[in-house]
Motif scaffolding. Structure first.
Motif, short mmCIF file in Angstrom:
data_model
loop_
_atom_site.label_atom_id
_atom_site.label_comp_id
_atom_site.label_asym_id
_atom_site.label_seq_id
_atom_site.Cartn_x
_atom_site.Cartn_y
_atom_site.Cartn_z
N VAL A 37 0.84 -1.21 0.00
CA VAL A 37 0.00 0.00 0.00
C VAL A 37 0.87 1.25 0.00
N VAL A 38 1.92 1.23 0.81
CA VAL A 38 2.83 2.38 0.88
C VAL A 38 3.47 2.62 -0.49
N ARG A 39 3.93 1.57 -1.13
CA ARG A 39 4.60 1.70 -2.43
C ARG A 39 3.64 2.21 -3.50
N ARG A 40 2.39 1.77 -3.43
CA ARG A 40 1.40 2.20 -4.42
C ARG A 40 0.95 3.65 -4.22
N HIS A 41 0.97 4.12 -2.97
CA HIS A 41 0.46 5.46 -2.67
C HIS A 41 1.55 6.36 -2.08
N TRP A 42 2.81 6.09 -2.42
CA TRP A 42 3.90 6.83 -1.81
C TRP A 42 3.84 8.33 -2.10
N LEU A 43 3.33 8.71 -3.28
CA LEU A 43 3.29 10.13 -3.62
C LEU A 43 2.30 10.88 -2.73
N VAL A 44 1.14 10.26 -2.47
CA VAL A 44 0.15 10.89 -1.58
C VAL A 44 0.71 11.00 -0.18
N LEU A 45 1.32 9.94 0.32
CA LEU A 45 1.89 9.95 1.66
C LEU A 45 3.00 10.98 1.78
#
Length: 310
Positions: free
Chosen positions: A61-69
């Motif tokens: 999940v972190v890798r898929r949404h790293w830009l948002v995080l």
């Protein structure tokens, strides 16, 4: 259960209110960019043992949404605190505390603009009252300063920080579904990385102040109290009584910040600040009371009211 939630949330807002005082005490003892960088470096060191296992499990999940995080961590943790601590070099902790009270109202406005979440007339009146209180604080009780553009620099950039953090709060709607340990750790790592360029700029400009004993005390407080503990207690309070009710406690931040500024820093409480505080809290109270009534209205009834209003 509710008593425990209230204690958690009271502690949260007390720690957040104390952040204004800590930032004021840091002046001349640690520079703003150094404070932000060391704060998140220490926070990440504390959070790693707490969130290491969960972030490994949530890594897809972190890798898929790293830009948002990364965007959330940079805006809400790095940029806000960079401007926040810089503002305290030019204005009082009381003013900063009061100006932060505009955040819930700005969040209402942003949610309406971007997500079309409706508000009623009582909420609009609350927005007007809150903005009036913020303007009164920013112009130091003299509206003529607005005409001559004599705003205090610290108050002016603090208003930018308030707008920035309000945008961050609205942007949290876009955060991916993951456990809170992973979420806080991921955003804290993003904050640490994005704070490094600001520190390097401060060093290159020759304005860096290496922390002394008081500076390190402030760093430890902001990392442990205002970053780690407050986030954990706020999340726990949310779990016990729900996000809507827990969110109301943010209105205590300017109260605690103002009282702590008078007690610890020794700042003088001015009449215009008292009036601004009444306007801000009155506006927030009016808006949120009306918002709670709307939330308690059954969806079918709410739709009928909206159709009648249009």
């Amino acid at each position: 259960m509710h008593r425990h939630a209230y204690l958690f949330l009271l502690l949260t807002t007390l720690l957040w209110g104390g952040n204004s005082v800590a930032g004021k005490l840091a002046v001349d003892h640690v520079s703003p960019m150094m404070l932000v960088f060391l704060r998140w470096m220490l926070a990440v060191a504390i959070l790693l043992p707490i969130g290491w296992r969960t972030i490994q499990e949530d890594w897809p999940v972190v890798r898929r949404h790293w830009l948002v995080l990364a965007a959330l961590g940079a805006s809400g943790f790095t940029l806000f605190n960079t401007i926040f601590y810089t503002a305290l070099n030019y204005t009082t902790a009381i003013n900063v505390s009061i100006e932060q009270a505009a955040m819930p109202i700005l969040i209402i406005v942003a949610n309406f603009i971007f997500f079309r979440l409706r508000v009623n007339w009582a909420q609009i009146a609350g927005v007007v009252l809150t903005i009036a209180g913020v303007i009164l604080t920013a112009c130091h009780g003299d509206p003529r300063r607005l005409l001559t553009l004599e705003l205090n620099f610290g108050d002016a950039i603090m208003l930018v920080a308030v707008i920035l953090y309000s945008g961050y709060s609205v942007g949290l709607r876009l955060k991916p579904a993951m456990r809170w340990q992973s979420l806080i750790l991921a955003m804290s790592i993003a904050a640490l990385i994005t704070s490094l360029p600001f520190l390097l700029w401060e060093v290159a400009a020759g304005t860096v102040v290496v922390p002394d004993a008081r500076g390190w005390t402030v760093i430890v407080y902001t990392a442990i109290g205002a970053s780690v503990v407050s986030q954990i207690t706020y999340i726990r309070g949310n779990e016990l009584i729900g996000a809507n009710r827990a969110g109301l406690f943010i209105n205590l931040v300017p109260i605690f910040g103002t009282l702590l500024s008078v007690l610890i820093v020794g700042e003088t409480f001015q009449l215009y600040q008292a009036l601004a505080l009444v306007l801000v809290l009155g506006g927030i109270g009016l808006a949120e009371y009306s918002g709670r009534k709307m939330a308690m209205t059954p969806p079918s009834r709410r739709a009928e009211q909206q159709e009648g209003a249009t």
